[in-house]
Structures are given as structure tokens and as C-alpha cells.
Design a protein around this motif. Structure first.
Motif, PDB file in Angstrom:
ATOM      1  N   TYR A   1      36.249  28.643  32.190  1.00  0.00           N
ATOM      2  CA  TYR A   1      36.373  29.873  31.412  1.00  0.00           C
ATOM      3  C   TYR A   1      35.090  30.157  30.626  1.00  0.00           C
ATOM      4  O   TYR A   1      34.663  29.340  29.805  1.00  0.00           O
TER       5      TYR A   1
ATOM      6  N   VAL B   1      32.531  34.416  34.007  1.00  0.00           N
ATOM      7  CA  VAL B   1      33.724  34.421  34.855  1.00  0.00           C
ATOM      8  C   VAL B   1      34.584  35.647  34.551  1.00  0.00           C
ATOM      9  O   VAL B   1      35.095  36.317  35.461  1.00  0.00           O
TER      10      VAL B   1
ATOM     11  N   LYS C   1      31.811  29.633  44.745  1.00  0.00           N
ATOM     12  CA  LYS C   1      31.741  29.636  43.292  1.00  0.00           C
ATOM     13  C   LYS C   1      33.040  29.121  42.671  1.00  0.00           C
ATOM     14  O   LYS C   1      33.019  28.381  41.688  1.00  0.00           O
ATOM     15  N   TYR C   2      34.158  29.539  43.260  1.00  0.00           N
ATOM     16  CA  TYR C   2      35.449  29.134  42.710  1.00  0.00           C
ATOM     17  C   TYR C   2      36.313  28.457  43.769  1.00  0.00           C
ATOM     18  O   TYR C   2      36.183  28.749  44.950  1.00  0.00           O
TER      19      TYR C   2
ATOM     20  N   ILE D   1      42.572  31.926  34.677  1.00  0.00           N
ATOM     21  CA  ILE D   1      41.303  31.194  34.762  1.00  0.00           C
ATOM     22  C   ILE D   1      41.535  29.812  34.151  1.00  0.00           C
ATOM     23  O   ILE D   1      42.073  29.707  33.035  1.00  0.00           O
TER      24      ILE D   1
ATOM     25  N   ASP E   1      32.981  38.495  36.283  1.00  0.00           N
ATOM     26  CA  ASP E   1      33.234  38.359  37.727  1.00  0.00           C
ATOM     27  C   ASP E   1      34.594  38.908  38.130  1.00  0.00           C
ATOM     28  O   ASP E   1      34.745  39.558  39.156  1.00  0.00           O
TER      29      ASP E   1
END
Ligand code: ATP
Ligand code: MG
Length: 416
Positions: free
Chosen positions: A238, A242, A207-208, A233, A245
Motif C-alpha cells: 500500500y 499503488v 508488478k502485482y 490492496i 495505479d
């Protein structure tokens, strides 16, 4: 080194075609020479600094089991076609060139494809994994804007490490290790207090991704920083999801400008699948290698350090990356022979730049501030046997000391 032997000279005038503070100062101080927008030559002072940065990165990568290589810059279109990254419509910053026989080659903007392909020669079994390979090498990107000096080159240096693992767990473990290694690098080059782990866009596989962002008004990125929690972030990702999360509330974040100094990314099988990098597991089953990539820009880092720590007088190098550890400055001709002796003595233990030129005191002190070595040792007064010891960060606080005491202060400074 004696400054009379250094072929570069400082410049008073700010180069007219250069808008970024880092490049203006680096050019004036003689660290780099600008060839064209986005392409700089490293001169002796600049190269010494760059090599110190590279060595810190190298030590941290080696400590994680990284094995250093150096791949060719030339890129074979065949490999990049397999991963769908050859077409200019897909990757818009390629530099491409032609052989005499009209064969087209690319100049590497990154190296996933050739290294993944190369590893097929050496990785066949689970026993060959995991393996971590890196290089510190020149990359080419046809960047649209190159106005940030060393921070955005069209030709620049990148440390790129690629991890080759058996499975996701092994990748995750190494990825966490790299986070620590990256923090070590940024702390050691002096950027520890203003560099933050930043959540950025991932790919299909995760995801990131994570970036390391250094706060600076000159930065091209925007991040939302939770300073207490030491994470941020990237504005690009952003959104409320998020925030949820990461367990962050909007009111604990501040918007900041920043410079992306590093980026780590879980690739999964994005490259191993199309290029066919497989291994046989314990049961003899064929599996795809699970990859990650980890980049740092040493030349961008040099520009960032120049940018972040400079003041109106010039550069200001953190101790682990300064091209020399001390600047010995002779201001009184009558003390030249003693200054020569001091230089010889100090050079046994430290890298010293010795300003032995016959310039005026004003010129020499201004040059020392522009070049920005951490410690200045000034031989000025008629009184023999003493030097003035002061730090670049606190020029007003000078103390008159013996050579022996100066050595002791240097040792304390460099070991603290
Ligand atoms: P940016 O978003 O700033 O263009 P990127 O995300 O494309 O960078 P990566 O592909 O992640 O960059 O490259 C790894 C590292 O290489 C970056 O974190 C940065 O430190 C450095 N780097 C990337 N592009 C440049 C450039 N044009 N000049 C200097 N360093 C660069
Ligand atoms: Mg990036």
C-alpha cells in the motif's frame, strides 16, 4: 450416518492449548484432532467437509482445463539449488530430512521446481502448450507461529496449479480465467460476500500478484478495502503509487483484518529459465515457457469457514461444504421406530446425520448447534407424523412439517 456409529464425540471443554476460535470449535465438535501445534488430524466430519471443499476446487480447476496430478512430497536439492531456493538463508521455512546414506531431502513447501523439471519430459513443441497442471497435496512449512489453528499449519493442504504457456498473452488470458475460477470457488464454499480480490506484491515479472482475502478479525493480514469496487490492496504494498495505479482514492478505503485464502502469481520465466523448460516455436526457434502459479489452501479454507460463520453455540456450515446436509434429531424414545423410517426415507435423497443416541434433549440440541449442519429436523413432540424443520442460522424459526414437506423444504434449500 447414525450418530451412534460415529466414533468421535463432542467435547464441552475448550482445549486449553488452543487459542484460535476455529480450532477450538473444530476440536470440540470432533472435526479435527490436534497432534502438535500446526498439525491436525482430520476426523470423519472434518474429512467429509475437507473433501467437499476439495471437490469444489477440483471442479473449477477442471473447468479451466486443469489436469490433476500428485507429486511426491520429497524434494531433490539439486533442482532447488538451480533456482536458488534450497539454502535456509533464502527460504527459512524448509523442513529437511535425511536418507540412511546421509543424502538430504526437503519436504515440499511448494512445487514449482519439481513440476517445471518434470514438464521437460513432455513439453517440446508449441503444439504441447498451453498446459495446466494441478494437485491437491500436503505441504510442509516450518512456520514460526502456528496460533491460528487450521488457518496456519506446519503441515497443510494446498491446491497448487501451474500454467505453462507459449507467451505472455497466453498467460494473461489464463490468469484472468483463474481470477474467475477463484471467485467461483469462494462463492461456492460460502465466502463470496466477504472475500475480495487484493493487489499484493508481484515479482520480477509482474508488478502485482493477486490474493483473495476473506475479512475476519482473526486474520493475520491487513488490507485496504474499496468495498464498492470489490477490490483491496494488501498493506505490504500500500502506497500512493499503488493508489494511483488502481485509480483509488484514500477516502474510499477502509483498513480491515483478513485471511489470505488464495494467491495467484505470474511467474514468467523465473523457473523455466534456470531449469531449462523450453519449447520450439512455429519457426523452430527455442523459447522459454512462460509460467504462472495459483494456490488455494483447502485446510485454511476450512478453518476460515469455521472461523467466519461460527457463533457462541458452535459451527455453522454453508450448504455446499457441510459434512451432512441435514441433522435428524430424535428427542422422544417413543418415536424411535418412526424416526428410523424417516431416516431411511430421507437418506434416499440427502446426506443425513441421524442423532439416534439415547442422550437428553439438551445434550443433543447443544451438540447439533456445535456441529453446525445447515438444517435440523427434530422429532420431539408426542404428535406423530411431524418433524420440526429449522435452519442453523435461524434456530428460533422452527416449523412443524410432514416428512414430505420436509423433503420439499430441503430440496428448495439445496437448490436455491
Ligand atoms: P501466508 O502469507 O499466509 O504465509 P503465503 O503467501 O506464504 O501465505 P502461498 O505460498 O501463496 O502462501 O500459498 C498458497 C495458499 O496456500 C495460500 O493462499 C493459503 O491459502 C495456503 N497456505 C499458505 N501457507 C499456509 C499455512 N501455513 N497453513 C495453511 N494454509 C496455508
Ligand atoms: Mg501468498
Amino acid at each position: 450416518m447414525r450418530q451412534t456409529q460415529l466414533f468421535t464425540k463432542t467435547k464441552k471443554e475448550t482445549p486449553k492449548d488452543e487459542v484460535s476460535q476455529n480450532a477450538q470449535l473444530l476440536i470440540r465438535a470432533g472435526f479435527v484432532y490436534k497432534e502438535i501445534a500446526g498439525a491436525y488430524d482430520f476426523l470423519p466430519l472434518g474429512l467429509l467437509t475437507l473433501n467437499k471443499i476439495n471437490n469444489i476446487i477440483r471442479q473449477e480447476m477442471n473447468a479451466c482445463g486443469g489436469q490433476e496430478v500428485q507429486l511426491t512430497v520429497f524434494q531433490n536439492p539439486e533442482l532447488w539449488t538451480k533456482t536458488n531456493r534450497w539454502a535456509d538463508e533464502v527460504v527459512d521455512n524448509w523442513f529437511k530430512t535425511k536418507l540412511k546414506n546421509e543424502t538430504i531431502l526437503g519436504l515440499g513447501f511448494t512445487h514449482e521446481e519439481p513440476l517445471t523439471n518434470l514438464m521437460k519430459q513432455y513439453v517440446t513443441s508449441y503444439r504441447d502448450l498451453p498446459v495446466f497442471v494441478y494437485q491437491i497435496q500436503t505441504k510442509f512449512r516450518n512456520e514460526e507461529r502456528a496460533k491460528s489453528g487450521l488457518m496456519r499449519g506446519r503441515e497443510f493442504l494446498m491446491k497448487d496449479l501451474y500454467s505453462f504457456c507459449k507467451d505472455e498473452q497466453e498467460l494473461d488470458d489464463f490468469y484472468e480465467k483463474m481470477k474467475v475460477a477463484y471467485s467461483n470457488v469462494f462463492r461456492r464454499v460460502g465466502l463470496g460476500d466477504n472475500t475480495f480480490l487484493t493487489f499484493a506484491s508481484g515479482g520480477v515479472f509482474s508488478k502485482y500478484s493477486h490474493e483473495f482475502q476473506t475479512l475476519s478479525p482473526a486474520g493475520e493480514d491487513t488490507i485496504y478495502l474499496a468495498r464498492e469496487k470489490k477490490i483491496a490492496i494488501n498493506k505490504e504494498v500500500y502506497n500512493p503509487e499503488v493508489l494511483k495505479d488502481l485509480g483509488l482514492a484514500k477516502d474510499e478505503l477502509t483498513e480491515e483484518k483478513s485471511i489470505e485464502v488464495g494467491n495467484i502469481f505470474k511467474l514468467g520465466t523465473r523457473f523455466s529459465a534456470p531449469l531449462g523448460l523450453n519449447y520450439k516455436d512455429e519457426n523452430g526457434e527455442s523459447r522459454e515457457v512462460v509460467m504462472g502459479s495459483y494456490g488455494i489452501g483447502p485446510s485454511r479454507l476450512l478453518g476460515t469457514i469455521a472461523e467466519v460463520f461460527s457463533d457462541t453455540k458452535g459451527l455453522n456450515w454453508p450448504k455446499e461444504v457441510a459434512p451432512f446436509q441435514a441433522h435428524l434429531i430424535l428427542l422422544d424414545e417413543e418415536q424411535r421406530s418412526w424416526a428410523d423410517q424417516v431416516y431411511t426415507e430421507l437418506s434416499n435423497s440427502y446426506d443425513v446425520l441421524y442423532d439416534d443416541r439415547t442422550e437428553s434433549a439438551g445434550v443433543k440440541l447443544a451438540d447439533a448447534e456445535l456441529i453446525g449442519l445447515p438444517i435440523q429436523l427434530i422429532i420431539g413432540k408426542k404428535e406423530t407424523g411431524k418433524l420440526e424443520y429449522r435452519q442453523r442460522t435461524d434456530l428460533a424459526k422452527a416449523v412443524a412439517v410432514s416428512v414430505q414437506k420436509a423433503q420439499q423444504l430441503l430440496t428448495e434449500f439445496y437448490n436455491s
